[in-house]
Design an enzyme around this catalytic site. Structure first.
Site, PDB file in Angstrom:
ATOM      1  N   ARG A 234      -0.796  -6.295   1.256  1.00 21.76           N
ATOM      2  CA  ARG A 234       0.566  -6.597   0.710  1.00 21.76           C
ATOM      3  C   ARG A 234       1.135  -7.835   1.678  1.00 21.76           C
ATOM      4  NH1 ARG A 234      -0.652  -4.600  -3.224  1.00 21.76           N
ATOM      5  NH2 ARG A 234       0.459  -2.810  -4.248  1.00 21.76           N
ATOM      6  N   GLU A 263       5.725 -13.253  -3.210  1.00 19.96           N
ATOM      7  CA  GLU A 263       4.774 -13.512  -4.431  1.00 19.96           C
ATOM      8  C   GLU A 263       5.475 -13.226  -5.745  1.00 19.96           C
ATOM      9  OE1 GLU A 263       1.534 -10.835  -3.346  1.00 19.96           O
ATOM     10  OE2 GLU A 263       1.764  -9.716  -5.456  1.00 19.96           O
ATOM     11  N   HIS A 295      -3.201 -12.689  -6.183  1.00 20.83           N
ATOM     12  CA  HIS A 295      -3.052 -11.148  -6.574  1.00 20.83           C
ATOM     13  C   HIS A 295      -3.971 -10.750  -7.536  1.00 20.83           C
ATOM     14  CE1 HIS A 295      -0.467  -7.498  -5.131  1.00 20.83           C
ATOM     15  NE2 HIS A 295      -1.771  -7.094  -5.555  1.00 20.83           N
TER      16      HIS A 295
HETATM   17  P1  NAD Z   1      -5.754   4.043   0.943  1.00 25.04           P
HETATM   18  O1  NAD Z   1      -4.516   4.932   1.067  1.00 25.04           O
HETATM   19  O2  NAD Z   1      -6.978   4.540   0.576  1.00 25.04           O
HETATM   20  O3  NAD Z   1      -6.011   3.556   2.549  1.00 25.04           O
HETATM   21  C1  NAD Z   1      -5.078   3.070   3.365  1.00 25.04           C
HETATM   22  C2  NAD Z   1      -5.240   3.478   4.855  1.00 25.04           C
HETATM   23  O4  NAD Z   1      -4.510   2.575   5.870  1.00 25.04           O
HETATM   24  C3  NAD Z   1      -5.384   4.708   5.201  1.00 25.04           C
HETATM   25  O5  NAD Z   1      -6.755   5.285   5.869  1.00 25.04           O
HETATM   26  C4  NAD Z   1      -4.313   5.098   6.354  1.00 25.04           C
HETATM   27  O6  NAD Z   1      -4.456   5.870   7.200  1.00 25.04           O
HETATM   28  C5  NAD Z   1      -4.309   3.559   6.640  1.00 25.04           C
HETATM   29  N1  NAD Z   1      -3.055   3.071   7.451  1.00 25.04           N
HETATM   30  C6  NAD Z   1      -1.596   3.673   7.060  1.00 25.04           C
HETATM   31  N2  NAD Z   1      -0.769   3.219   8.010  1.00 25.04           N
HETATM   32  C7  NAD Z   1      -1.583   2.383   8.600  1.00 25.04           C
HETATM   33  C8  NAD Z   1      -0.975   1.453   9.662  1.00 25.04           C
HETATM   34  N3  NAD Z   1       0.240   1.538   9.950  1.00 25.04           N
HETATM   35  N4  NAD Z   1      -2.105   0.678  10.528  1.00 25.04           N
HETATM   36  C9  NAD Z   1      -3.381   1.009  10.141  1.00 25.04           C
HETATM   37  N5  NAD Z   1      -3.739   1.784   9.261  1.00 25.04           N
HETATM   38  C10 NAD Z   1      -2.827   2.382   8.502  1.00 25.04           C
HETATM   39  O7  NAD Z   1      -5.343   2.638   0.428  1.00 25.04           O
HETATM   40  P2  NAD Z   1      -6.549   1.631  -0.247  1.00 25.04           P
HETATM   41  O8  NAD Z   1      -6.618   2.335  -1.586  1.00 25.04           O
HETATM   42  O9  NAD Z   1      -7.451   1.386   0.605  1.00 25.04           O
HETATM   43  O10 NAD Z   1      -5.509   0.319  -0.394  1.00 25.04           O
HETATM   44  C11 NAD Z   1      -5.036  -0.122   0.610  1.00 25.04           C
HETATM   45  C12 NAD Z   1      -4.058  -1.199   0.425  1.00 25.04           C
HETATM   46  O11 NAD Z   1      -4.522  -2.426  -0.407  1.00 25.04           O
HETATM   47  C13 NAD Z   1      -2.678  -0.736  -0.623  1.00 25.04           C
HETATM   48  O12 NAD Z   1      -1.648  -0.006  -0.056  1.00 25.04           O
HETATM   49  C14 NAD Z   1      -2.176  -1.827  -1.324  1.00 25.04           C
HETATM   50  O13 NAD Z   1      -1.197  -2.123  -0.673  1.00 25.04           O
HETATM   51  C15 NAD Z   1      -3.518  -2.796  -1.183  1.00 25.04           C
HETATM   52  N6  NAD Z   1      -4.132  -3.288  -2.582  1.00 25.04           N
HETATM   53  C16 NAD Z   1      -4.082  -4.479  -2.900  1.00 25.04           C
HETATM   54  C17 NAD Z   1      -4.776  -4.890  -4.100  1.00 25.04           C
HETATM   55  C18 NAD Z   1      -4.868  -6.253  -4.642  1.00 25.04           C
HETATM   56  O14 NAD Z   1      -5.209  -6.283  -5.709  1.00 25.04           O
HETATM   57  N7  NAD Z   1      -4.747  -7.135  -3.675  1.00 25.04           N
HETATM   58  C19 NAD Z   1      -5.197  -3.647  -4.947  1.00 25.04           C
HETATM   59  C20 NAD Z   1      -5.209  -2.540  -4.493  1.00 25.04           C
HETATM   60  C21 NAD Z   1      -4.641  -2.140  -3.227  1.00 25.04           C
END
Ligand code: NAD
Length: 330
Positions: A234, A263, A295
């Site tokens: 993000r 964005e 994105h």
């Molecule tokens: P997920 O919930 O499976 O994993 C997120 C991980 O981050 C978890 O293991 C959690 O414990 C950890 N976490 C939470 N707070 C934290 C912190 N302060 N410091 C370090 N680690 C922390 O989520 P995911 O499916 O792996 O997705 C991750 C992120 O990717 C989403 O939150 C979203 O913002 C982003 N995303 C982006 C796109 C894109 O197209 N660019 C698409 C999907 C998701």
């Protein structure tokens, strides 16, 4: 059958959602982004289906609640754009798509790394102009480099596995350690260790109030000179002003962004004929060692199929039980 107002609709959303829906629910496709002005479009709807840059703050939620909207079906994983407390107070269910294709996003993060390292964006243009000189295109082997993965959930774990496959030493920071990552040799430690030691840092944690501008001037000061930073998570995780200073000083050697903190004013639309008013974004575009994509990390056929299927299932579960298994607790 539930009537759903689908906001920020693109042709591909319509195609994949209509196929997964198979006429089970009444989907009203609206092109505008959901915000205070457009919320009225959902006046006869029991639910809204929203994407990453739709605005679901307390004011929009209050308006939707007045219109009898009871479901927010997010067709994405992240939910930083939703005021969960306001949704709960309004008695709304907020569903999301927790995992659609972690591979899509992780592979895009690695694509940014490889393109930046081997300067593919520059090489592509040179060759098209008949310039086959290699000066300025020198890369480095990924093998043996330290890659820091911040957030080892679904996407971070896949990124760690891919980077391990390249022969990187994978360092990780997460508030919860992932057992699969531990078994494959990922080394967990404090975030400080990543700042200090990593050659490549890739962000895969969600954005929330506590980690807003996780990468700021103070963090950059602790990193290695010439570090590569990749953000497919993000935009708000990176302080753009600090990143620009880091690029100017050489602290950041490579920056790959699929997300940007402002964005919502830019991405997902063709703005090639308009004046770019965002000076920070314009400045980022001037650096030869920055690659920005709009994105698109999630944007694979497999991911769109899974997003559509899960979104329709969330709506059907809501219809049957008044909630859904992918509901986010506020
Ligand atoms: P997920 O919930 O499976 O994993 C997120 C991980 O981050 C978890 O293991 C959690 O414990 C950890 N976490 C939470 N707070 C934290 C912190 N302060 N410091 C370090 N680690 C922390 O989520 P995911 O499916 O792996 O997705 C991750 C992120 O990717 C989403 O939150 C979203 O913002 C982003 N995303 C982006 C796109 C894109 O197209 N660019 C698409 C999907 C998701």
């Amino acid at each position: 059958m539930v009537k759903i107002g689908v906001f920020s609709t693109k042709a591909y959303d319509r195609e994949f959602l209509a196929a997964a829906n198979d006429e089970r629910h009444e989907l009203c496709f609206f092109e505008p982004q959901l915000n205070l002005t457009t919320a009225a479009l959902a006046r006869d709807c029991e639910g809204v289906c929203a994407f990453v840059n739709d605005v679901l703050d307390a004011r929009v939620i209050a308006l939707l609640a007045e219109q009898k909207v009871r479901l927010i079906a997010l067709r994405c994983a992240g939910f930083n754009n939703v005021d969960l407390a306001a949704a709960r107070a309004a008695g709304m269910v907020v569903g999301r798509v927790p995992a659609y294709s972690p591979h899509a996003v992780a592979e895009h993060a690695v694509a940014l790394m490889l393109a930046l390292d081997r300067k593919l964006h520059r090489a592509y243009n040179r060759v098209r102009e008949g310039n086959f000189a290699l000066d300025g295109l020198l890369g480095f082997d990924l093998r043996g480099k330290k890659a820091g993965v911040i957030g080892t959930g679904q996407i971070g774990a896949v990124a760690a596995r891919i980077l391990g496959g390249f022969g990187c030493r994978v360092l990780a920071y997460d508030v919860v350690e992932n057992q699969e990552c531990l078994r494959s040799g990922v080394e967990y430690g404090p975030i400080e260790k990543i700042w200090r030691e990593a050659d490549i840092i890739t962000l895969h944690c969600p954005l929330h109030a506590e980690n807003y501008h996780l990468i700021d001037t103070a963090a950059l000061e602790r990193m290695k000179d010439g570090v590569m930073i990749i953000n497919t998570s993000r935009g708000g995780l990176v302080d753009t002003g600090a990143a620009i200073e880091g690029l100017k000083s050489g602290r950041i050697g490579y920056l790959g962004l699929d997300v940007y903190e402002e964005e919502s004013e830019l991405f997902f639309e063709d703005r090639s004929g308009s004046i770019l008013r965002d000076d920070m974004f314009s400045r980022l575009l001037t650096f030869p060692n920055v690659i920005i994509t709009g994105h698109q990390a999630f944007f694979t056929k497999e991911a769109l199929e899974r997003i559509a299927e899960t979104t329709i299932r969330n709506i059907s579960e809501f219809e049957g039980a008044g909630s859904c298994s992918n509901a986010i607790e506020g």
